[in-house]
Design a protein around this motif. Structure first.
Motif, PDB file in Angstrom:
ATOM      1  N   ALA A  31       0.801  -1.134   0.059  1.00 29.37           N
ATOM      2  CA  ALA A  31      -0.053   0.013   0.133  1.00 29.37           C
ATOM      3  C   ALA A  31       0.876   1.451   0.143  1.00 29.37           C
ATOM      4  O   ALA A  31       0.386   2.416  -0.344  1.00 29.37           O
ATOM      5  CB  ALA A  31      -0.795  -0.028   0.995  1.00 29.37           C
ATOM      6  N   THR A  32       2.212   1.118   0.292  1.00 29.81           N
ATOM      7  CA  THR A  32       3.125   2.309   0.169  1.00 29.81           C
ATOM      8  C   THR A  32       3.315   2.867  -1.062  1.00 29.81           C
ATOM      9  O   THR A  32       3.917   3.880  -1.461  1.00 29.81           O
ATOM     10  CB  THR A  32       4.543   2.064   1.115  1.00 29.81           C
ATOM     11  OG1 THR A  32       4.796   1.035   0.395  1.00 29.81           O
ATOM     12  CG2 THR A  32       3.965   1.734   2.527  1.00 29.81           C
ATOM     13  N   PHE A  33       3.174   1.901  -2.255  1.00 29.51           N
ATOM     14  CA  PHE A  33       3.289   2.038  -3.639  1.00 29.51           C
ATOM     15  C   PHE A  33       1.965   2.330  -4.441  1.00 29.51           C
ATOM     16  O   PHE A  33       1.264   1.511  -4.198  1.00 29.51           O
ATOM     17  CB  PHE A  33       4.094   1.053  -4.198  1.00 29.51           C
ATOM     18  CG  PHE A  33       5.407   0.440  -3.826  1.00 29.51           C
ATOM     19  CD1 PHE A  33       6.583   1.018  -4.522  1.00 29.51           C
ATOM     20  CD2 PHE A  33       5.490  -0.429  -2.964  1.00 29.51           C
ATOM     21  CE1 PHE A  33       7.797   0.790  -4.063  1.00 29.51           C
ATOM     22  CE2 PHE A  33       6.915  -1.041  -2.630  1.00 29.51           C
ATOM     23  CZ  PHE A  33       8.102  -0.207  -3.246  1.00 29.51           C
ATOM     24  N   PRO A  34       1.915   3.081  -5.373  1.00 30.84           N
ATOM     25  CA  PRO A  34       0.738   3.059  -6.271  1.00 30.84           C
ATOM     26  C   PRO A  34       1.136   1.655  -7.132  1.00 30.84           C
ATOM     27  O   PRO A  34       0.148   1.196  -7.587  1.00 30.84           O
ATOM     28  CB  PRO A  34       0.663   4.256  -7.100  1.00 30.84           C
ATOM     29  CG  PRO A  34       2.066   5.040  -6.626  1.00 30.84           C
ATOM     30  CD  PRO A  34       2.558   4.345  -5.693  1.00 30.84           C
ATOM     31  N   HIS A  35       2.190   1.418  -7.517  1.00 35.26           N
ATOM     32  CA  HIS A  35       2.781   0.389  -8.432  1.00 35.26           C
ATOM     33  C   HIS A  35       4.144  -0.112  -7.726  1.00 35.26           C
ATOM     34  O   HIS A  35       4.962   0.473  -7.843  1.00 35.26           O
ATOM     35  CB  HIS A  35       2.841   0.832  -9.893  1.00 35.26           C
ATOM     36  CG  HIS A  35       3.369  -0.289 -10.856  1.00 35.26           C
ATOM     37  ND1 HIS A  35       2.499  -1.177 -11.238  1.00 35.26           N
ATOM     38  CD2 HIS A  35       4.709  -0.790 -11.027  1.00 35.26           C
ATOM     39  CE1 HIS A  35       3.132  -2.168 -12.020  1.00 35.26           C
ATOM     40  NE2 HIS A  35       4.500  -1.705 -11.888  1.00 35.26           N
ATOM     41  N   PRO A  36       3.888  -1.266  -7.198  1.00 38.96           N
ATOM     42  CA  PRO A  36       5.158  -1.780  -6.530  1.00 38.96           C
ATOM     43  C   PRO A  36       6.316  -2.061  -7.266  1.00 38.96           C
ATOM     44  O   PRO A  36       6.195  -2.584  -8.330  1.00 38.96           O
ATOM     45  CB  PRO A  36       4.748  -3.117  -5.708  1.00 38.96           C
ATOM     46  CG  PRO A  36       3.257  -3.015  -5.743  1.00 38.96           C
ATOM     47  CD  PRO A  36       2.860  -2.038  -6.879  1.00 38.96           C
ATOM     48  N   HIS A  37       7.758  -1.692  -6.920  1.00 38.58           N
ATOM     49  CA  HIS A  37       8.770  -1.842  -8.029  1.00 38.58           C
ATOM     50  C   HIS A  37       9.866  -1.916  -7.140  1.00 38.58           C
ATOM     51  O   HIS A  37      10.334  -0.925  -6.460  1.00 38.58           O
ATOM     52  CB  HIS A  37       8.720  -0.620  -8.888  1.00 38.58           C
ATOM     53  CG  HIS A  37       9.946  -0.959 -10.052  1.00 38.58           C
ATOM     54  ND1 HIS A  37       9.760  -1.227 -11.117  1.00 38.58           N
ATOM     55  CD2 HIS A  37      11.054  -0.191 -10.018  1.00 38.58           C
ATOM     56  CE1 HIS A  37      10.725  -1.382 -11.578  1.00 38.58           C
ATOM     57  NE2 HIS A  37      11.631  -0.587 -10.972  1.00 38.58           N
ATOM     58  N   TYR A  38      10.574  -2.896  -7.079  1.00 43.82           N
ATOM     59  CA  TYR A  38      11.784  -3.238  -6.451  1.00 43.82           C
ATOM     60  C   TYR A  38      13.186  -3.434  -7.515  1.00 43.82           C
ATOM     61  O   TYR A  38      13.108  -4.053  -8.446  1.00 43.82           O
ATOM     62  CB  TYR A  38      12.020  -4.399  -5.550  1.00 43.82           C
ATOM     63  CG  TYR A  38      11.216  -4.286  -4.112  1.00 43.82           C
ATOM     64  CD1 TYR A  38      11.867  -4.052  -3.102  1.00 43.82           C
ATOM     65  CD2 TYR A  38       9.872  -4.116  -4.111  1.00 43.82           C
ATOM     66  CE1 TYR A  38      11.306  -3.935  -1.711  1.00 43.82           C
ATOM     67  CE2 TYR A  38       9.313  -3.863  -3.028  1.00 43.82           C
ATOM     68  CZ  TYR A  38      10.126  -3.785  -1.632  1.00 43.82           C
ATOM     69  OH  TYR A  38       9.536  -3.677  -0.458  1.00 43.82           O
ATOM     70  N   GLU A  39      14.209  -2.806  -7.403  1.00 40.42           N
ATOM     71  CA  GLU A  39      15.302  -2.847  -7.924  1.00 40.42           C
ATOM     72  C   GLU A  39      16.611  -3.409  -7.096  1.00 40.42           C
ATOM     73  O   GLU A  39      17.113  -2.572  -5.911  1.00 40.42           O
ATOM     74  CB  GLU A  39      15.739  -1.646  -8.631  1.00 40.42           C
ATOM     75  CG  GLU A  39      14.928  -1.160  -9.775  1.00 40.42           C
ATOM     76  CD  GLU A  39      15.059   0.050 -10.483  1.00 40.42           C
ATOM     77  OE1 GLU A  39      16.218   0.658 -10.017  1.00 40.42           O
ATOM     78  OE2 GLU A  39      14.631   0.389 -11.342  1.00 40.42           O
ATOM     79  N   LEU A  40      17.157  -4.498  -7.119  1.00 45.74           N
ATOM     80  CA  LEU A  40      17.990  -5.170  -6.504  1.00 45.74           C
ATOM     81  C   LEU A  40      19.309  -4.997  -7.242  1.00 45.74           C
ATOM     82  O   LEU A  40      19.649  -5.897  -8.144  1.00 45.74           O
ATOM     83  CB  LEU A  40      17.805  -6.425  -6.088  1.00 45.74           C
ATOM     84  CG  LEU A  40      16.441  -6.709  -5.098  1.00 45.74           C
ATOM     85  CD1 LEU A  40      16.277  -8.228  -4.823  1.00 45.74           C
ATOM     86  CD2 LEU A  40      16.543  -6.135  -3.944  1.00 45.74           C
ATOM     87  N   ILE A  41      20.087  -4.049  -7.192  1.00 40.38           N
ATOM     88  CA  ILE A  41      21.216  -3.804  -7.699  1.00 40.38           C
ATOM     89  C   ILE A  41      22.303  -4.789  -7.796  1.00 40.38           C
ATOM     90  O   ILE A  41      22.857  -5.147  -8.833  1.00 40.38           O
ATOM     91  CB  ILE A  41      21.727  -2.327  -7.640  1.00 40.38           C
ATOM     92  CG1 ILE A  41      20.678  -1.359  -7.914  1.00 40.38           C
ATOM     93  CG2 ILE A  41      22.967  -2.154  -8.273  1.00 40.38           C
ATOM     94  CD1 ILE A  41      19.837  -1.337  -9.017  1.00 40.38           C
ATOM     95  N   PRO A  42      22.886  -5.428  -6.742  1.00 39.90           N
ATOM     96  CA  PRO A  42      23.750  -6.341  -6.721  1.00 39.90           C
ATOM     97  C   PRO A  42      23.434  -7.521  -7.467  1.00 39.90           C
ATOM     98  O   PRO A  42      24.257  -8.291  -7.926  1.00 39.90           O
ATOM     99  CB  PRO A  42      24.047  -6.488  -5.435  1.00 39.90           C
ATOM    100  CG  PRO A  42      23.263  -5.734  -4.376  1.00 39.90           C
ATOM    101  CD  PRO A  42      22.385  -4.849  -5.219  1.00 39.90           C
ATOM    102  N   LEU A  43      22.051  -7.869  -7.435  1.00 38.93           N
ATOM    103  CA  LEU A  43      21.646  -9.052  -8.097  1.00 38.93           C
ATOM    104  C   LEU A  43      21.388  -8.770  -9.623  1.00 38.93           C
ATOM    105  O   LEU A  43      20.964  -9.687 -10.160  1.00 38.93           O
ATOM    106  CB  LEU A  43      20.468  -9.619  -7.385  1.00 38.93           C
ATOM    107  CG  LEU A  43      20.801 -10.085  -5.853  1.00 38.93           C
ATOM    108  CD1 LEU A  43      19.565 -10.314  -5.153  1.00 38.93           C
ATOM    109  CD2 LEU A  43      22.194 -11.001  -5.684  1.00 38.93           C
ATOM    110  N   MET A  44      21.063  -7.547  -9.951  1.00 32.72           N
ATOM    111  CA  MET A  44      20.788  -7.094 -11.390  1.00 32.72           C
ATOM    112  C   MET A  44      19.398  -7.607 -11.539  1.00 32.72           C
ATOM    113  O   MET A  44      18.782  -8.037 -12.632  1.00 32.72           O
ATOM    114  CB  MET A  44      21.638  -7.347 -12.453  1.00 32.72           C
ATOM    115  CG  MET A  44      22.932  -6.701 -12.301  1.00 32.72           C
ATOM    116  SD  MET A  44      23.022  -5.036 -12.061  1.00 32.72           S
ATOM    117  CE  MET A  44      22.798  -4.564 -13.906  1.00 32.72           C
ATOM    118  N   LYS A  45      18.424  -7.815 -10.517  1.00 31.48           N
ATOM    119  CA  LYS A  45      17.189  -8.146 -10.715  1.00 31.48           C
ATOM    120  C   LYS A  45      16.322  -7.031 -10.331  1.00 31.48           C
ATOM    121  O   LYS A  45      16.435  -6.129  -9.593  1.00 31.48           O
ATOM    122  CB  LYS A  45      16.887  -9.503  -9.766  1.00 31.48           C
ATOM    123  CG  LYS A  45      17.619 -10.665  -9.997  1.00 31.48           C
ATOM    124  CD  LYS A  45      17.173 -11.559  -8.948  1.00 31.48           C
ATOM    125  CE  LYS A  45      17.900 -12.666  -9.610  1.00 31.48           C
ATOM    126  NZ  LYS A  45      17.612 -14.050  -8.910  1.00 31.48           N
TER     127      LYS A  45
END
Length: 180
Positions: A31-45
Motif C-alpha cells: 500500500a506504500t506504492f501505487p505500483h510496487p517496484h523493487y530494484e536489487l542492484i547487486p543481483l541485477m534483478k
C-alpha cells in the motif's frame, strides 16, 4: 524544493514500510506504492508489479524467515529518502540457487526510496555487497566435517547457477546523467 511537511510524510511512509516488512504484512507494505517496484542492484534483478513483488517477499522470507533490520541513518534528497541499515537473519531456506546453510548474517545495505513529482513512492532501489552476504552464508561451513561436503558442493552449484543469470535490461541500459 522539498519542505519539512514533505520530508516528514516521506519519512513516515518509509519507516512504516520498513516496519510492515518486518511484520510481514505484505498488504500494508504494498500500500506504500501505487505500483510496487523493487530494484536489487547487486543481483541485477527487478521485481515489478504486485505479483512479482509478492513473489520476492515470499522467496526472501522462505530463505530468511526471521529477517529484520537495524536502521543506521536516514537522509533526504530532492526525490528520495536514502536509508542505510543492517539487514540480518538466518538462512533457513533456499536463496536463489543457494541451499539453506543455517548461518546467521548481518549485512550493511542502502535503500533508495524514490518519489515522483506527485510524492508517490515509485521504486525501492537496494544496494549491498553480495560477497559479504555470501561469506556469511557459506563461509561458516566447516569443511573439515565430511557431512558438510555435499552441502558445500550444492552451494557451489547454486552460486554458479546464479552467476549465469542475465541482468535485467533496465539496470544495464541506463541513460547517461545530464549534469549542469
Amino acid at each position: 524544493m522539498i519542505n519539512d511537511d514533505i520530508r516528514t510524510a516521506r519519512q513516515k511512509l518509509v519507516l512504516d514500510h520498513f516496519h510492515d516488512e518486518v511484520r510481514q504484512d505484505w498488504d500494508d507494505v504494498l500500500a506504500t506504492f501505487p505500483h510496487p517496484h523493487y530494484e536489487l542492484i547487486p543481483l541485477m534483478k527487478v521485481h515489478d508489479g504486485d505479483q512479482a513483488v509478492r513473489g520476492y517477499y515470499h522467496d526472501s522470507r522462505v530463505a530468511f524467515p526471521d529477517q529484520d533490520h537495524e536502521i543506521i541513518a536516514l537522509r533526504h534528497s530532492e526525490d528520495a529518502v536514502i536509508v542505510e541499515f543492517w539487514l540480518l537473519g538466518t538462512h533457513l531456506g533456499p536463496y536463489g540457487g543457494l541451499p539453506p546453510t543455517g548461518s546467521r548474517f548481518r549485512v550493511r545495505m542502502t535503500a533508495y526510496f524514490i518519489f515522483d513529482a506527485d510524492e508517490n513512492l515509485v521504486c525501492e532501489r537496494i544496494y549491498f555487497d553480495t560477497l559479504t552476504l555470501l561469506k556469511q552464508l557459506v563461509g561458516g561451513l566447516n569443511l573439515k566435517n565430511p557431512k558438510n561436503w555435499i552441502l558445500a558442493a550444492r552451494c557451489l552449484r547454486g552460486l554458479m547457477k546464479e552467476a549465469g543469470s542475465k541482468p535485467h535490461p533496465s539496470l544495464v541500459n541506463t541513460p547517461k546523467a545530464v549534469l549542469p
